[in-house]
Design an enzyme around this catalytic site. Structure first.
Site, mmCIF file in Angstrom:
data_model
loop_
_atom_site.group_PDB
_atom_site.id
_atom_site.type_symbol
_atom_site.label_atom_id
_atom_site.label_comp_id
_atom_site.label_asym_id
_atom_site.label_seq_id
_atom_site.Cartn_x
_atom_site.Cartn_y
_atom_site.Cartn_z
ATOM 1 N N HIS A 122 18.944 45.054 6.572
ATOM 2 C CA HIS A 122 19.131 45.444 8.720
ATOM 3 C C HIS A 122 18.485 44.583 9.075
ATOM 4 C CE1 HIS A 122 14.147 45.554 7.080
ATOM 5 N NE2 HIS A 122 14.671 45.755 5.924
ATOM 6 N N ASP A 123 18.878 44.294 10.305
ATOM 7 C CA ASP A 123 18.152 43.193 11.137
ATOM 8 C C ASP A 123 18.423 41.681 10.827
ATOM 9 O OD1 ASP A 123 16.626 44.846 12.766
ATOM 10 O OD2 ASP A 123 15.436 45.555 10.584
ATOM 11 N N GLY A 140 16.128 41.746 4.187
ATOM 12 C CA GLY A 140 15.514 42.152 6.078
ATOM 13 C C GLY A 140 15.845 40.869 6.784
#
Length: 267
Positions: A122-123, A140
């Site tokens: 994520h991200d 992440g």
């Protein structure tokens, strides 16, 4: 249903696919997915979440794109995955959505070669023209610059940054940032010089490479503290700029990167 979509594929009626997109057998495309012209989705691929995919990508079998973040803080927010154009995304890759605690989006740029079993958590923000070898793993919030190369089985700690044209060796455990142009490897990671072969292939001149090597020596071989090295790089960039902006820009890129690091650099 388009003849380019295999009859065993499940494509939600709300999904937006260009008429030229191909979807292979048993693949699943969710309602919030948008796929642009020329992209080929192989068999047994799952694309879900608020995912946007650009033109002329090749997505191989068993890829999972746009699944929920592997983050306990995620509470179902409508976060996104954005994939650019011209990427090759190989088997068993996993790209997750972003989280509300960051920008809310995971991004992959253009013309990247993503090998099998690569994970973009994520991200993550990945630039263009990168190469990820098999089993390269990003935690992440990782940022990867253009033209970087990550070798097989390397692992990158969350919030790390990898500069443009950097090279990460096989099995490297990376817990700090890597400045542009630098070659690192090992567990723990250590710097081993400048990615000279990569720079030659990218068309850097001899003079530019020499300027980058001098900047590397300021950071890694001079005995200066990081703050002292930054001051030396600033002076070098100014001096190079008096001769040529092309000569100054690589040194300035290293200086700019050092100004943004929060985890410290591999040194």
């Amino acid at each position: 249903m388009s003849s380019r979509i295999h009859p065993t594929a499940i494509v939600d009626p709300k999904a937006e696919l260009d008429s030229s997109v191909e979807v292979g057998p048993y693949s699943i495309v969710g309602p919030h997915v948008r796929i642009d012209a020329g992209t080929v989705v192989g068999p047994h691929v799952v694309i879900e979440g608020h995912t946007t995919i650009g033109k002329d990508n090749k997505i191989f079998q068993f890829a999972s794109l746009g699944a929920a973040p592997q983050d306990k803080k995620w509470a179902g927010e409508p976060t996104r995955l954005e994939i650019g154009s011209g990427n090759t995304i190989r088997e068993f890759t996993t790209f997750n959505l972003g989280t509300a605690q960051d920008a809310g989006v995971t991004r992959l740029g253009d013309d990247n070669w993503i090998s099998a079993y690569v994970h973009l958590a994520h991200d993550c923000q990945v630039g263009s023209h990168t190469i990820f070898s098999n089993n390269a793993q990003l935690a992440g919030h990782v940022v990867v610059g253009d033209w970087a190369i990550l070798s097989g089985y390397c692992g990158v700690h969350q919030f790390c940054k990898i500069g443009a044209h950097a090279f990460i060796g096989m099995y490297t455990s990376l817990t700090q940032d890597v400045p542009p142009y630098v070659l690192v490897s090992g567990n723990p990671a250590e710097a081993h010089g400048v990615n000279i072969e990569g720079l030659k292939r990218r068309g850097f001149t001899r003079e530019q490479i020499n300027a980058i090597r001098a900047a590397y020596k300021d950071i890694y071989r001079s005995g200066l503290t990081l703050e002292e090295a930054k001051a030396k790089l600033a002076a070098d960039a100014a001096q190079a700029g008096a001769q040529s902006s092309d000569l100054a820009s690589p040194v300035q890129a290293m200086l700019d990167f050092l100004g943004t690091t929060t985890r410290g650099i591999v040194r």
